[in-house]
Motif scaffolding. Sequence first.
Motif, PDB file in Angstrom:
ATOM      1  N   ARG A  14      12.144  -5.025  -0.140  1.00  8.45           N
ATOM      2  CA  ARG A  14      12.037  -6.685  -0.211  1.00  8.45           C
ATOM      3  C   ARG A  14      10.489  -6.812  -0.087  1.00  8.45           C
ATOM      4  NH1 ARG A  14      16.723  -5.409   2.419  1.00  8.45           N
ATOM      5  NH2 ARG A  14      18.675  -6.731   1.982  1.00  8.45           N
ATOM      6  N   PRO A  15      10.120  -8.034  -0.780  1.00  6.95           N
ATOM      7  CA  PRO A  15       8.736  -8.707  -0.409  1.00  6.95           C
ATOM      8  C   PRO A  15       7.942  -8.257   0.768  1.00  6.95           C
ATOM      9  CG  PRO A  15       9.966  -9.948  -1.862  1.00  6.95           C
ATOM     10  CD  PRO A  15      11.015  -9.084  -1.113  1.00  6.95           C
ATOM     11  N   GLY A  16       7.012  -7.601   0.737  1.00  6.65           N
ATOM     12  CA  GLY A  16       6.373  -7.486   2.203  1.00  6.65           C
ATOM     13  C   GLY A  16       6.386  -5.949   2.432  1.00  6.65           C
ATOM     14  N   ASP A  17       7.426  -5.325   1.833  1.00  6.69           N
ATOM     15  CA  ASP A  17       7.751  -4.087   2.302  1.00  6.69           C
ATOM     16  C   ASP A  17       6.755  -2.815   2.020  1.00  6.69           C
ATOM     17  OD1 ASP A  17      10.077  -4.525   3.904  1.00  6.69           O
ATOM     18  OD2 ASP A  17      11.338  -3.965   2.334  1.00  6.69           O
ATOM     19  N   PRO A  18       6.312  -1.923   2.688  1.00  2.34           N
ATOM     20  CA  PRO A  18       5.557  -0.823   2.028  1.00  2.34           C
ATOM     21  C   PRO A  18       6.156  -0.216   0.611  1.00  2.34           C
ATOM     22  CG  PRO A  18       5.601  -0.702   4.269  1.00  2.34           C
ATOM     23  CD  PRO A  18       6.698  -1.609   3.887  1.00  2.34           C
ATOM     24  N   GLY A  19       5.490  -0.119  -0.448  1.00  6.92           N
ATOM     25  CA  GLY A  19       6.001   0.318  -1.506  1.00  6.92           C
ATOM     26  C   GLY A  19       6.602  -0.538  -2.420  1.00  6.92           C
ATOM     27  N   TYR A  20       6.882  -1.813  -1.967  1.00  6.44           N
ATOM     28  CA  TYR A  20       7.402  -3.009  -2.995  1.00  6.44           C
ATOM     29  C   TYR A  20       6.454  -2.824  -4.132  1.00  6.44           C
ATOM     30  CZ  TYR A  20       8.896  -7.454  -4.540  1.00  6.44           C
ATOM     31  OH  TYR A  20       9.252  -8.697  -5.350  1.00  6.44           O
ATOM     32  N   ASP A  21       5.408  -3.249  -4.150  1.00  3.79           N
ATOM     33  CA  ASP A  21       4.431  -3.568  -5.168  1.00  3.79           C
ATOM     34  C   ASP A  21       4.415  -2.188  -6.329  1.00  3.79           C
ATOM     35  OD1 ASP A  21       4.160  -6.169  -4.531  1.00  3.79           O
ATOM     36  OD2 ASP A  21       1.951  -5.750  -3.590  1.00  3.79           O
ATOM     37  N   ASP A  22       4.359  -1.247  -5.611  1.00  7.13           N
ATOM     38  CA  ASP A  22       4.240   0.156  -6.353  1.00  7.13           C
ATOM     39  C   ASP A  22       5.478   0.481  -7.166  1.00  7.13           C
ATOM     40  OD1 ASP A  22       1.969   0.673  -5.538  1.00  7.13           O
ATOM     41  OD2 ASP A  22       2.385   1.840  -4.007  1.00  7.13           O
TER      42      ASP A  22
END
Length: 442
Positions: A14-22
Amino acid sequence: MNFADRTTDLLVLRPGDPGYDDELAGFQTGFTHRPSVVFAASSADDVIAAVRYAADHGLSAGVQATGHGLPGACEGGVLVTTKRMDRVAVDPGARTVRLQAGVRWGQVVAAAEPYGLAPLNGSAPSVGAVSYTLGGGLGILAREFGYAADHVRSLDLVTADGRLHQVTRESDPDLHWALLGGGHNFGVVTELEIGLVPVRTLYGGSLAFDGREVDPAAVLRAYEEWTRTVPDGLTSSLAAVPYPDIPALPPHLRGRYVVSVRVAYTGTDGDQLVAPLRESGPVLADSLREMPYAESRTIHSDPDLPHAYYGDSAVLSGLDVEVGGALLAATGPDAGGPMCVLQISHLGGALARPAPNSVPYREGRFLVRLLSVGDRDAARAVLDPAFALLAPVTIGRALNFAFGAGDRTDGLYDTATLKRLAGLKSSYDPANLFRENYNVSA
């Protein structure tokens, strides 16, 4: 044969989780999806879980493999990423390949090559094979063998009700027809089986001209005349690229306006067929040669680094060379605005043959693609007037070559095809769960 599901823990972000953007990063860097929930799928079971979650929570469901052909930035909803679903299995006896949803064309070429077989892949090895095929699939040898979609045997599909189906022409003729050309409107394809062709080598490469030393319109005129003489088995395109003068480019390309003709042909008389093109003017570079099919990516040498871009296409009933000259002027280095890449593909041949799928505009003679690098508004300021020049001979647009044009679905299908697709959409996805795409609304 189907691939056995992997026994792994499903990764949900979910947004804000580590790995979300990657997880969301793909080839298109100009914009990205910003879903409420990301399901990083490794199996069909993971996809089923994602689709059921979306339906239960009243959210849209989208899918992303490599992030090449994103319609636009989407906020909210569920996104299924399939890059972990990357297995390929070739059946050399049947001349078929089964591949999962995250497989790239380069993987399929490499898997088929030892058997003297080739897929009907596009020019870029990093493009996702499933999404490209669902949009039709205009391949390197398209005029000889037709669209990739014409060769699909079966598809494993998770529909809006969260069920997994194996779809064939015999078991579900209407759904099979709709999937092949209809993109991601009807569910998430987890695997497909597609035919391969017996091609080990081909004659291919490009003839490049310096567009500041040779009149680009004259090259286009020679190319259009030449396409009237070639056999159906020869596939070609003309490209015009105004390269910027930047250190990141090889010295021989910096600041040049390169006009090139790309060729792919499995016949034995390639050199004789292209001889008239060599008379168009002084040749800047000539890479035409016999090559292993595994090297066919070098014909177009598409960029492999992610970047920001916008683009669209026009299927033409014919190519007026005077209008083509105006198009070159409107998109060339002296036009101002952002860098714009023009490609004109010769259609016809096997592409014109009827097939039981929803790939439209088979009567088209040429496909014009324009791609602009950088900002969307600046890109539209170049693309819209350029396509307006082609309006009198434009019969439609090509789904696979609409980049960042998600607010425009007009022209992607002819009236009869769109009506049939919309009717099937109302049956298989009445709530329009799968709408984060070039949507066929019921």
